[in-house]
Enzyme design. Structure first.
Site, PDB file in Angstrom:
ATOM      1  CB  SER A  15      46.329  61.575  68.081  1.00  0.00           C
ATOM      2  OG  SER A  15      45.698  60.551  69.441  1.00  0.00           O
ATOM      3  CG  HIS A  48      42.517  57.089  71.333  1.00  0.00           C
ATOM      4  ND1 HIS A  48      42.649  58.434  71.186  1.00  0.00           N
ATOM      5  CD2 HIS A  48      42.554  56.553  70.940  1.00  0.00           C
ATOM      6  CE1 HIS A  48      43.911  58.342  70.654  1.00  0.00           C
ATOM      7  NE2 HIS A  48      44.267  56.989  70.210  1.00  0.00           N
ATOM      8  NE  ARG A  88      43.347  54.345  63.899  1.00  0.00           N
ATOM      9  CZ  ARG A  88      43.976  54.731  64.123  1.00  0.00           C
ATOM     10  NH1 ARG A  88      44.144  56.058  64.434  1.00  0.00           N
ATOM     11  NH2 ARG A  88      44.888  54.188  64.128  1.00  0.00           N
ATOM     12  CE  LYS A  95      54.155  58.974  68.518  1.00  0.00           C
ATOM     13  NZ  LYS A  95      53.736  57.991  68.969  1.00  0.00           N
TER      14      LYS A  95
HETATM   15  P1  ADP Z   1      49.493  55.128  68.657  1.00  0.00           P
HETATM   16  O1  ADP Z   1      50.516  56.197  69.530  1.00  0.00           O
HETATM   17  O2  ADP Z   1      50.289  54.013  68.590  1.00  0.00           O
HETATM   18  O3  ADP Z   1      49.262  55.634  66.965  1.00  0.00           O
HETATM   19  P2  ADP Z   1      47.134  56.134  69.634  1.00  0.00           P
HETATM   20  O4  ADP Z   1      47.139  56.711  71.204  1.00  0.00           O
HETATM   21  O5  ADP Z   1      46.923  57.001  68.239  1.00  0.00           O
HETATM   22  O6  ADP Z   1      48.509  55.437  69.488  1.00  0.00           O
HETATM   23  O7  ADP Z   1      46.237  54.777  69.973  1.00  0.00           O
HETATM   24  C1  ADP Z   1      45.951  53.777  70.486  1.00  0.00           C
HETATM   25  C2  ADP Z   1      44.841  53.054  70.588  1.00  0.00           C
HETATM   26  O8  ADP Z   1      43.787  53.244  70.285  1.00  0.00           O
HETATM   27  C3  ADP Z   1      45.279  52.756  68.337  1.00  0.00           C
HETATM   28  O9  ADP Z   1      46.549  51.312  68.433  1.00  0.00           O
HETATM   29  C4  ADP Z   1      44.021  51.961  68.381  1.00  0.00           C
HETATM   30  O10 ADP Z   1      44.114  50.563  68.289  1.00  0.00           O
HETATM   31  C5  ADP Z   1      43.124  52.619  68.541  1.00  0.00           C
HETATM   32  N1  ADP Z   1      42.306  53.568  68.247  1.00  0.00           N
HETATM   33  C6  ADP Z   1      42.584  55.374  67.876  1.00  0.00           C
HETATM   34  N2  ADP Z   1      42.540  56.048  67.458  1.00  0.00           N
HETATM   35  C7  ADP Z   1      41.079  55.192  66.805  1.00  0.00           C
HETATM   36  C8  ADP Z   1      40.012  55.261  66.582  1.00  0.00           C
HETATM   37  N3  ADP Z   1      39.796  56.536  65.389  1.00  0.00           N
HETATM   38  N4  ADP Z   1      39.275  54.863  66.680  1.00  0.00           N
HETATM   39  C9  ADP Z   1      39.803  53.109  66.861  1.00  0.00           C
HETATM   40  N5  ADP Z   1      40.471  52.982  67.881  1.00  0.00           N
HETATM   41  C10 ADP Z   1      41.256  53.756  67.765  1.00  0.00           C
END
Ligand code: ADP
Length: 162
Positions: free
Chosen positions: A131, A17, A94, A41
């Site tokens: 995450s 992120h 990703r 959630k």
């Molecule tokens: P969600 O709850 O929709 O899964 P996240 O908070 O995990 O969202 O992630 C938000 C956004 O961050 C994702 O939609 C993606 O665009 C980006 N993201 C998450 N992990 C990565 C990563 N490892 N590399 C690049 N972008 C990422």
């Protein structure tokens, strides 16, 4: 002002992120990190903890961008964009598996409000990172240093010690 939003749950922020947020900050005048509040959630970290982790992670990054702000969002992202004067959504991709859903969301947001979505390819170093995977590995005592900002590493350790 050219403003972009990076939306997500950030439970917690990972280096994947952070990489997207910092790279977006070089392209826009301001980047708003929108931390989603979703009452249905269950999250490991509270909204305040998640926002604090993001602020500290951005501050501690070698670039230390000053044009990143952190906010909460609930409801439709396009409404958040309208209220905050944001023209673009920046998402990290990703793998191909992210693409179907992200394309659908991007087209829906464009049709609802004309908001553009820009996709940034993940840093290959972090392509496998999410995450939920970080939380699972940390829960069983695995080493996630190098995958999350130091402040998150501390937060995960505190949480598993309690
Ligand atoms: P969600 O709850 O929709 O899964 P996240 O908070 O995990 O969202 O992630 C938000 C956004 O961050 C994702 O939609 C993606 O665009 C980006 N993201 C998450 N992990 C990565 C990563 N490892 N590399 C690049 N972008 C990422």
């Amino acid at each position: 002002m050219r403003r972009a939003v990076c939306p997500g749950s950030f439970d917690p922020i990972t280096n994947g992120h952070l990489d997207i947020i910092v790279r977006a900050s070089r392209l826009f005048d301001e980047v708003v990190v929108a931390v989603g509040i979703n009452k249905t959630k269950a999250t490991l970290f509270t909204i305040d903890e998640r926002m604090d982790f993001i602020r500290q992670a951005v501050r501690s990054h070698p670039d230390s961008p000053t044009n990143v702000v952190v906010d909460t969002s609930h409801g439709l992202l396009v409404d958040f964009c309208r209220v905050r004067g944001v023209q673009s959504i920046v998402k990290g991709l990703r793998a191909v598996s992210d693409f179907d859903y992200e394309l659908q969301m991007a087209q829906m947001n464009n049709s609802l409000a004309g908001v553009e979505t820009l996709f940034m390819s993940t840093n290959p170093q972090y392509a496998f990172l999410s995450s939920s995977l970080v939380k699972e590995v940390a829960r069983y005592g695995g080493d996630v240093s190098g995958l999350v900002p130091d402040i998150v590493l501390k937060g995960l350790r505190d949480r598993s010690a309690s």
